[in-house]
Design a protein around this motif. Structure first.
Motif, short mmCIF file in Angstrom:
data_model
loop_
_atom_site.label_atom_id
_atom_site.label_comp_id
_atom_site.label_asym_id
_atom_site.label_seq_id
_atom_site.Cartn_x
_atom_site.Cartn_y
_atom_site.Cartn_z
N GLY A 420 11.29 -1.75 -54.38
CA GLY A 420 12.37 -2.41 -55.33
C GLY A 420 13.62 -1.75 -54.97
N HIS A 421 13.64 -0.73 -54.03
CA HIS A 421 14.98 -0.03 -53.64
C HIS A 421 15.33 -0.51 -52.18
N PRO A 422 16.72 -0.45 -51.92
CA PRO A 422 16.86 -0.84 -50.73
C PRO A 422 16.55 0.31 -49.49
N VAL A 423 16.35 -0.31 -48.43
CA VAL A 423 16.04 0.69 -47.18
C VAL A 423 16.89 0.49 -45.97
N TYR A 470 23.87 8.01 -52.20
CA TYR A 470 24.31 6.81 -51.29
C TYR A 470 24.23 7.44 -49.76
N ALA A 471 24.02 6.49 -48.89
CA ALA A 471 24.15 6.94 -47.49
C ALA A 471 24.93 5.58 -46.83
N TRP A 472 25.79 5.92 -45.65
CA TRP A 472 26.45 5.16 -44.95
C TRP A 472 26.61 5.47 -43.67
N SER A 473 26.92 4.60 -42.70
CA SER A 473 26.91 4.66 -41.18
C SER A 473 27.65 3.33 -40.97
N ALA A 474 27.93 3.24 -39.58
CA ALA A 474 28.78 2.30 -38.87
C ALA A 474 28.29 1.94 -37.73
N THR A 475 28.84 0.88 -36.98
CA THR A 475 28.83 0.47 -35.84
C THR A 475 29.98 -0.03 -35.28
N SER A 476 30.33 0.12 -33.94
CA SER A 476 31.56 -0.44 -33.42
C SER A 476 31.70 -1.67 -33.57
N ALA A 477 32.78 -2.47 -33.92
CA ALA A 477 32.99 -3.58 -34.13
C ALA A 477 33.72 -4.55 -33.14
N THR A 478 34.76 -3.98 -32.51
CA THR A 478 35.44 -4.56 -31.22
C THR A 478 36.04 -5.83 -31.53
N TYR A 607 26.09 0.40 -46.19
CA TYR A 607 25.99 1.37 -47.64
C TYR A 607 24.76 1.08 -48.11
N ALA A 608 24.08 1.94 -48.30
CA ALA A 608 22.75 1.76 -49.33
C ALA A 608 22.61 3.00 -50.35
N ASP A 609 22.42 2.67 -51.66
CA ASP A 609 21.94 3.32 -52.55
C ASP A 609 20.74 2.77 -53.22
N SER A 610 20.08 3.22 -54.37
CA SER A 610 19.08 2.90 -54.98
C SER A 610 18.94 1.32 -55.46
N ARG A 611 20.41 1.00 -55.65
CA ARG A 611 20.55 -0.70 -56.32
C ARG A 611 21.31 -1.46 -55.37
N ASP A 612 21.92 -1.24 -54.22
CA ASP A 612 22.49 -2.01 -53.61
C ASP A 612 22.80 -1.76 -52.06
N GLU A 934 16.10 5.69 -48.19
CA GLU A 934 15.74 4.84 -49.35
C GLU A 934 15.65 5.74 -50.68
N PHE A 935 16.83 5.42 -51.31
CA PHE A 935 17.16 6.38 -52.60
C PHE A 935 16.38 5.81 -54.04
N PRO A 936 15.65 6.74 -54.40
CA PRO A 936 14.54 6.03 -55.41
C PRO A 936 15.58 5.95 -56.93
N ARG A 937 16.46 6.74 -56.95
CA ARG A 937 17.64 6.94 -58.45
C ARG A 937 19.01 6.85 -58.01
N HIS A 938 19.63 6.95 -59.07
CA HIS A 938 20.91 6.87 -58.90
C HIS A 938 21.78 7.84 -59.97
N ARG A 939 22.75 8.24 -59.83
CA ARG A 939 23.34 9.36 -61.07
C ARG A 939 23.65 8.31 -62.22
#
Length: 939
Positions: A420-423, A470-478, A607-612, A934-939
């Motif tokens: 039930g959490h984002p991956v 939360y975690a974040w990453s990127a890909t080149s967009a060009t 972006y991914a956190d435990s909810r979105d 995969e974050f199981p919880r949030h602040r």
């Protein structure tokens, strides 16, 4: 990797080892007797993991380099992430969440007490704790300054030589620093013309951030100075303590016996120069407008204006309805599209275009022609500055406008996961170097709480990674952030201008161009026997950018100049990264998007956190004048300038954040440098009906439809795509269907078709039969496809298009990027494959031949004469030709591989940037640094 010169070979004798013994005994940076500070709040539990081969440690003393050469040893943590990374290509089919730790490292905050390897306190207000497993620096400061000082100090520990190397690349001074080998010349010729900054230009950029970006800008420059202070502190200590990188001895900077010599102090402006290299590699788009003009003219010359323009648009595929998109929710984000009626287009007179000369006054070792970086062929011999197998190739971008993005991302909303959490499984594919361009770190201090990676030398913040929840990453967009203007040439005295005139009209006034030069000279070094030599690079700069070509328009001489929105703003994105590291700012998807809006380079952010989950496309997208077609050069007149354009600091109006592709909680997101959204136009060719993004999209879509997605299942999808041949999965079915229209009588062809069909049914893998076998399961089919593809494309398209148009189109979009080809940021053995190619054209054309719909493609088929029989004959003829090509020609061999060695030709090899080398690993088309979260919880 072989040693180049007799002098360097001499250093590996017993006498040299005796010399190195004193360095082996020299003390390294002492580990203070201190306890590590407590870990910062961490809401990920066991759900965050990452990997960055070959290892965290990228520095080696002279003694360690010599020991490596003679005994094969390596410094601690130099290659300990290489094995787990390599193993995933074989291990993914049986992957479970419990087994993720076999292929990824734990990326939790802090270090458990029993896992502490060392604790260093370069100042009282900062502690650097390194873990036993991978040696990653965990930097925790009680003050903001101390935190950033520690980041710079740790960067020196792990990447001092690399940072020095790249600041010289960014300043166009590589050859005086590392030697004058032809590919060293090619490298500085590749980058310096993009950002030919003077020291005053670099200082001005620092002041621009400090004075125009508010409190965050002032804090960013204070952080940058603290980072430089820490880097310089390590530089001084390592020099005095004689544990500095051994490359300084091998290049003659420091005497190994007397310790006489200097490592030049670092400055904040070095970071600007370094940022220009990173941005040039991964964050630009557009810039191929002159080449587009030439290919359009060739199409119109072949077919006439109306039909030629239509055919050209087929190949340009600005808004291909069949291409894979990151946003598939029906949203539209118009940008850089084709205007209804173009204004200001500045097409050259046929045959008048000349590339601007860059290199002059060759002497000594520079007399052998270096490659013109703009005209460089797709396949280049790698840099030979320090070693035979080199550092970097001169041609980092491939064909015109094709900036190498090479990153991917897979995210699934919590609605479709087992927990039930984002991956998320995501990361940047930045090439394979030894040491890596990226370095791992954790930063904890006032206003900073993050762990991940940063480009070495600009690591005052984590650029890709995770925060507390939360975690974040990127890909080149060009997307297209670079335009070409045609400036009218003139003579100040009113005489008749020529194409070589050094004055141009700027808003009605005949204005001198600014001439910028680099005069580089070098001497042979221990590591490079290239003869002494020198040459001069020269570019002309105008208010509209850098001169790239000269031509005539209606008989009048013009210069084509390139203007990108990030020029003079190489480091502005520091604000966005500062915000991403700030737990007080990023608390949810909305605040993440606000941070990404402050990044000027063209990237897709995830972006991914435990909810979105969330997505935002960043970039300084200029607002163009009405009617301007960004695919072609435009006249340099105020009516066609970017809105509110001010050349002083290269500022202009930019599209508002709401106009950038973005989304929250789409069912899933994939990105592999593919198209972002409907109507959002990339900066070059290649976003067609078949794209490597399809390899991800098809797999993740199926996972989402089934539901219950886990970290392991999403990683398996990524890993399977990473060992799949795009041509085999996406285009081979149509190729075989055309051939199957009749029975194949020739027994050799029939056997080849059988092998190709078996390979297709198996999923078109380029994968070992078993770990360590160094042999593919379908070697003949793979070799046949590698030999067949370029032949079938040329035979299918060149006869109809004609030589001139075919050559012009292939100059803009290469036919193929198989794993064994020389392309990407490390040339051959680069891992990255199938980003740009003609697979979409072939797919659409074959469907047209078969009488099937092919949206966005004219009904004029190119294969054969457009009939099924003629196209089939073309395919069979070229297949027969491919079968006759021996493996030794398909895989011709190089310094690392014997001719005919298929596995080795594909293999990933970390390109040495210093004295330590690493073993080859099996091919994987995946991010260099990768997170599984995969974050199981949030602040």
């Amino acid at each position: 990797m072989r040693l180049r010169s007799a002098r360097l070979r001499t250093l590996t004798t017993s006498a040299a080892l005796a010399l190195g013994a004193s360095l082996l005994l020299a003390p390294g940076p002492g580990a203070a007797a201190a306890e590590p500070p407590p870990a910062a709040p961490d809401f990920c539990g066991d759900g965050c993991a990452d990997i960055l081969p070959p290892g965290a440690n990228g520095n080696a003393t002279l003694a360690e380099i010599l020991s490596h050469r003679v005994l094969g040893t390596r410094p601690a943590h130099a290659d300990d992430q290489l094995g787990p990374y390599d193993a995933l290509a074989d291990g993914y089919p049986s992957l479970t969440d419990d087994k993720l730790g076999e292929f990824f490292g734990d990326s939790s905050f802090g270090v458990e007490p029993d896992q502490v390897a060392s604790v260093t306190k370069p100042r009282d207000d900062v502690t650097i704790t390194r873990d036993k497993k991978y040696g990653v620096p965990h930097i925790q400061g009680s003050t903001r300054y101390g935190t950033e000082f520690g980041a710079g100090y740790a960067a020196g520990q792990d990447r001092l030589w690399l940072i020095d190397l790249f600041r010289h690349i960014g300043r166009g001074r590589l050859t005086p620093f590392a030697g004058g080998a032809p590919s060293n010349q090619g490298l500085e010729q590749q980058f310096w013309p993009q950002a030919p900054y003077t020291e005053q230009d670099l200082e001005r950029q620092v002041e621009y951030i400090r004075n125009t970006q508010g409190e965050r800008g002032r804090q960013a420059m204070a952080d940058a100075q603290a980072y430089i202070d820490g880097l310089n502190a390590y530089r001084t200590q390592s020099k005095n303590g004689r544990y500095f990188p051994g490359e300084y001895v091998l290049t003659g900077k420091i005497d190994a016996i007397t310790n006489v010599g200097e490592i030049e102090p670092f400055k904040v402006t070095d970071m600007i120069a370094l940022a220009s290299v990173v941005g040039g590699l991964f964050g630009n788009g557009g810039g191929s407008e002159v080449e587009s003009a030439l290919s359009l003219l060739a199409a119109q010359n072949k077919y006439g204006v109306e039909k030629g323009s239509r055919i050209w648009e087929d190949f340009r595929a600005r808004n291909d309805p069949e291409t894979v998109q990151t946003l598939h929710d029906g949203s539209r984000f118009p940008y850089a599209g084709k205007p209804d009626k173009a204004r200001g287009t500045a097409l050259p007179d046929p045959g008048s275009v000349q590339r601007e000369q860059l290199v002059f006054d060759r002497e000594g070792g520079a007399r052998a022609p270096a490659k013109d970086p703009v005209r460089a062929p797709k396949k280049l011999k790698p840099l030979q500055g320090m070693y035979d197998d080199g550092v970097l190739p001169a041609d980092l971008f491939g064909s015109a406008g094709q900036h190498k993005g090479m990153s991917n991302a897979l995210l699934v909303s919590g609605r479709h996961t087992a927990s039930g959490h984002p991956v998320a499984v995501f990361g940047p594919q930045t090439g394979y170097f030894a040491p890596q361009l990226l370095m791992q770190q954790e930063l904890q201090g006032p206003g900073i709480s993050a762990r991940g990676v940063s480009f070495a030398g600009v690591g005052m913040y984590v650029q890709l990674g995770r925060g507390q929840d939360y975690a974040w990453s990127a890909t080149s967009a060009t997307q297209d952030i670079t335009d070409t203007y045609a400036v009218e040439l003139c003579e100040p005295g009113g005489g008749s201008p020529t194409k070589q005139s050094a004055h141009y009209r700027y808003r009605g006034t005949c204005t001198p161009m600014e001439k910028l030069e680099r005069k580089n000279a070098w001497k042979p070094t221990v590591a490079d026997s290239t003869a002494a030599g020198s040459y001069r690079m020269q570019v002309f700069r105008t208010q509209y950018g850098i001169v790239t070509h000269r031509a005539t328009i209606d008989g009048k001489p013009v210069a084509y100049v390139s203007l990108r929105s990030t020029y003079r703003h190489e480091a502005d994105s520091i604000i966005g990264f500062q915000m991403l590291n700030d737990p007080g700012h990023v608390k949810d998807a909305a605040s993440f998007k606000k941070a990404a809006q402050n990044i000027s380079y063209a990237f897709n952010w995830f972006y991914a956190d435990s909810r979105d989950t969330a997505y935002y496309n960043s970039g300084a997208n200029p607002e163009r004048a009405d009617g301007v077609d960004p695919n072609f050069p435009v006249h340099a007149q105020q009516a066609y300038e970017w809105r509110d354009f001010d050349p002083r600091d290269n500022t202009s109006a930019q599209t508002p954040p709401a106009a950038h592709p973005q989304s929250v909680n789409q069912d899933y997101y994939v990105s592999w440098n593919n198209k972002q959204a409907t109507d959002y136009t990339s900066g070059g060719f290649g976003m067609g009906a078949v794209h490597r993004g399809d390899l991800l999209d098809d797999r993740v879509k199926e996972l989402v439809e089934d539901g219950g997605v886990t970290r392991a299942s999403l990683t398996r999808a990524m890993a399977e795509a990473a060992v799949t041949d795009l041509r085999g999965e996406q285009v081979l079915p149509e190729l075989l269907e055309v051939i199957a229209a009749e029975a194949v009588d020739d027994p050799d062809l029939a056997e080849a078709v059988r092998q190709l069909e078996a390979w297709r049914k198996a999923g078109s893998p380029r994968k070992e039969t078993a770990r360590g076998s160094h042999a593919y399961a379908h070697p003949d089919a793979v070799r046949t496809m590698d030999a067949w593809w370029p032949r079938l494309v040329e035979a299918a398209f060149r006869p109809g298009l004609g030589k001139d148009l075919y050559d012009a189109l292939t100059a803009q979009l290469g036919v193929d990027e198989a794993p064994s080809a020389g392309h990407g940021p490390t040339g051959a053995h680069a891992g990255s494959a199938f980003q740009y190619g003609w697979w979409g054209y072939v797919d659409k054309d074959l469907r047209t031949v078969l009488g099937r719909p092919a949206e966005g493609w004219s009904r004029t088929a190119h294969c054969g004469d457009g009939t099924l029989d003629a196209c089939r004959e073309t395919l069979l003829t070229t297949l027969k030709q491919a079968l006759a090509v021996p493996a030794s020609e398909v895989y011709p061999g190089d310094a690392s591989c014997k001719a005919g060695d298929q596995w080795c030709a594909d293999a990933v090899i970390h390109r040495p940037l210093g004295g330590i080398t690493h073993r080859a690993i099996q091919w994987q088309n995946r991010p260099t640094y990768q997170q599984v979260v995969e974050f199981p919880r949030h602040r």
